[in-house]
Design a protein around this motif. Sequence first.
Motif, mmCIF file in Angstrom:
data_model
loop_
_atom_site.group_PDB
_atom_site.id
_atom_site.type_symbol
_atom_site.label_atom_id
_atom_site.label_comp_id
_atom_site.label_asym_id
_atom_site.label_seq_id
_atom_site.Cartn_x
_atom_site.Cartn_y
_atom_site.Cartn_z
ATOM 1 N N LEU A 383 0.736 -1.193 0.012
ATOM 2 C CA LEU A 383 -0.126 0.000 0.106
ATOM 3 C C LEU A 383 0.960 1.409 0.063
ATOM 4 C CD1 LEU A 383 -2.669 1.432 0.083
ATOM 5 C CD2 LEU A 383 -2.620 1.066 2.774
ATOM 6 N N SER A 384 1.966 1.111 0.625
ATOM 7 C CA SER A 384 2.793 2.232 0.915
ATOM 8 C C SER A 384 3.542 2.596 -0.599
ATOM 9 C CB SER A 384 3.924 2.356 1.974
ATOM 10 O OG SER A 384 4.749 1.106 1.689
ATOM 11 N N GLN A 385 3.986 1.605 -0.907
ATOM 12 C CA GLN A 385 4.548 1.606 -2.716
ATOM 13 C C GLN A 385 3.662 2.122 -3.487
ATOM 14 O OE1 GLN A 385 7.955 1.100 -2.996
ATOM 15 N NE2 GLN A 385 7.836 1.054 -0.610
ATOM 16 N N VAL A 386 2.218 1.538 -3.525
ATOM 17 C CA VAL A 386 1.254 2.122 -4.600
ATOM 18 C C VAL A 386 0.963 3.475 -4.338
ATOM 19 C CG1 VAL A 386 -0.945 1.556 -5.273
ATOM 20 C CG2 VAL A 386 0.595 -0.168 -5.023
ATOM 21 N N LEU A 387 0.584 3.898 -2.851
ATOM 22 C CA LEU A 387 0.431 5.243 -2.765
ATOM 23 C C LEU A 387 1.500 6.232 -3.382
ATOM 24 C CD1 LEU A 387 -1.374 7.425 -1.557
ATOM 25 C CD2 LEU A 387 -0.200 7.100 0.775
ATOM 26 N N ARG A 388 2.839 5.766 -3.012
ATOM 27 C CA ARG A 388 3.900 6.650 -3.594
ATOM 28 C C ARG A 388 4.034 6.944 -5.225
ATOM 29 N NH1 ARG A 388 10.135 4.734 -2.419
ATOM 30 N NH2 ARG A 388 9.558 3.202 -3.868
ATOM 31 N N ARG A 389 3.583 5.788 -5.758
ATOM 32 C CA ARG A 389 3.746 5.838 -7.461
ATOM 33 C C ARG A 389 2.186 6.608 -7.531
ATOM 34 N NH1 ARG A 389 6.790 1.858 -9.904
ATOM 35 N NH2 ARG A 389 5.443 2.546 -11.945
ATOM 36 N N ALA A 390 1.203 6.651 -6.946
ATOM 37 C CA ALA A 390 -0.080 7.309 -7.145
ATOM 38 C C ALA A 390 0.351 8.752 -6.939
ATOM 39 C CB ALA A 390 -1.288 6.709 -6.516
ATOM 40 N N MET A 391 1.070 9.432 -6.032
ATOM 41 C CA MET A 391 1.593 10.620 -5.847
ATOM 42 C C MET A 391 2.340 11.152 -6.772
ATOM 43 S SD MET A 391 2.346 10.516 -1.651
ATOM 44 C CE MET A 391 2.752 12.016 -1.581
ATOM 45 N N HIS A 392 3.169 10.057 -7.595
ATOM 46 C CA HIS A 392 3.994 10.588 -8.521
ATOM 47 C C HIS A 392 3.021 11.022 -9.702
ATOM 48 C CE1 HIS A 392 7.133 10.921 -11.557
ATOM 49 N NE2 HIS A 392 6.566 9.730 -12.298
#
Length: 435
Positions: A383-392
Motif C-alpha cells: 500500500l505504501s509503495q502504490v501510494l507513492r507511485r500514485a502521488m507521482h
Amino acid sequence: ALLGSLKSRFVAKDLKIWNKESIANTHAEVPGMIAWRLIIARADLSRRRQSSTDYDVAFMQAFTFADLQMADVLVRWYNYRTQKTEYGFLEGPTYGMQVCMKIWKLTHGEHLKKLGFKEACNQRAVYYHAELDIVIICHVDDPWIDVGLGAENEHLTDQVAVDMVLLTKEDAIHAALTERFATKGKRCLRTGQSPLDYLSMVCTTKDNKRIQISMDDYRKKVIEAFDMTDCKPAATPITKELLKEVTVDVEAGKYLDQDGIRNYQKAIGMFNWDVQTIAVDRCLAVSLSGKYCAAPVEACEALVKHHVRYIAGTIGQRLMNRPDSTNTLVVTSDSDLGGMHSITGDLRSRGCGTCMYKDMIVDFWSSWIGVHNSSGSAETYTLSQVLRRAMHVKYVGEEMGLIMPKIITVYVDATVAIAFAADVGNPTGMKFIDL
C-alpha cells in the motif's frame, strides 16, 4: 499575433548555466510512459489535438562547443579510403559521443523555455505552457504535442470554431519549433490520415474523439524475430509448470552458454518494451522471467517461446481512452505472501498496483517486496509503495494541467493495511510497537 509571440530566436552564448562542470554528467533525462499515457487518457480529440514530428539528425542541431564556451574535441579515425589514421577537431556534439544526448536535451529544453514553456519537476523532458494549454513530451528527439483550447476558448461549443482555434495553435507551435530546428513535418492524429506512430505505439482514431493504441507492428516483429509466425497462441502469459521446470534446471545447474545468455537477455529486453507501453497483462510474467536474466537455464528457452506464443494471441489488442469519463485518479493495491513458494521455493512476497485516469490504465506495477512474516505486513508495505507511485502520477498530471483529486483514494482489500493507514492501532503507551 499568436504565431509572433511563439517565434523566438536566441543565441546559446547568452546562457549562463554552461560550464565544464555542468556537462560533466552525461545523463540526459527522458520522460517515462506515465506522462504520455496521462495525456492520451485525457485527450478528447473533439476538444484537443495530438500531433508529432521528427527532428532531423537532432544531435547535429544542438549547441556547438563554442556556444558552450568549451574547447573543440580532438578526435582520430581510420579513413578506409586512404587506409590511414587521420586527426581532426569536432566543433560540436555528434552521434556516438556520451555528452551529445545531454547537450541536445538542454538545447531543445532551452528553446521551449524561451517560448514560454516550463519543464515539469516531477518528470523531466515534459514541458507545459499554462497560458496556451500546450504540452510537449519529448523522448530524446521524438516530441509528442498536445494542444488544448485554453481557458479563454473553453466556452466554445461550435465544432468548426473549436477546430479552427486548435489548428491555429497547433500550426503555431510547429512553426515555432521549425524556426529553430529542422524537422520532417507535422504528423497529426486524425481520421483519414496515416496512423501516428510514437515509439512503436501506433495511435489511431475512428471518430476524431477517442484514441486507440496498438502494438501490433512491434509484436509482429518480435514473433518474426523468433521465427514463430505460425505458432499456436497461448492463453496465459506464463504457467506454473514452466516456472517449475526452470527451478528444476537451476537446481541441476543446467545453465546456458554465453550465446544462450545473450539471446535470453535480448528476448526479455524485447518483452520489457512491450510491457513499458501497453502490455499490462504481461507485466507479472515478464517480471518473473526477468529474475533469470543473470543466469538463464535450458528451460528458459521454452519460457521465451511461451512468451512469444502469448504475444501472438494479443495481435489486435488495443488500449483505448475514455475522455467522457468523470473519474479522475483511481488507484488499486494488492499483494501476496510468499506466493511463489509452492512453485519455485522463493520466500519473497510480491506487490502490485494500478493507477487509472478517466478509466484508462496510466501506470501499473508488479515487483518483489521482500520476505514478510504476515499477509498484513505485505499488504501494508505494498500500500505504501502504490501510494507513492500514485502521488507521482498525481504530481505529474498537475504539472501538465490535468484535473487531479485533492485526496488520493486507494482501493485495497486488506483490513490490516487499512487500519494501519487510518492509524487506529491499540491506543496504549506502546502503540508505536503494536503498529
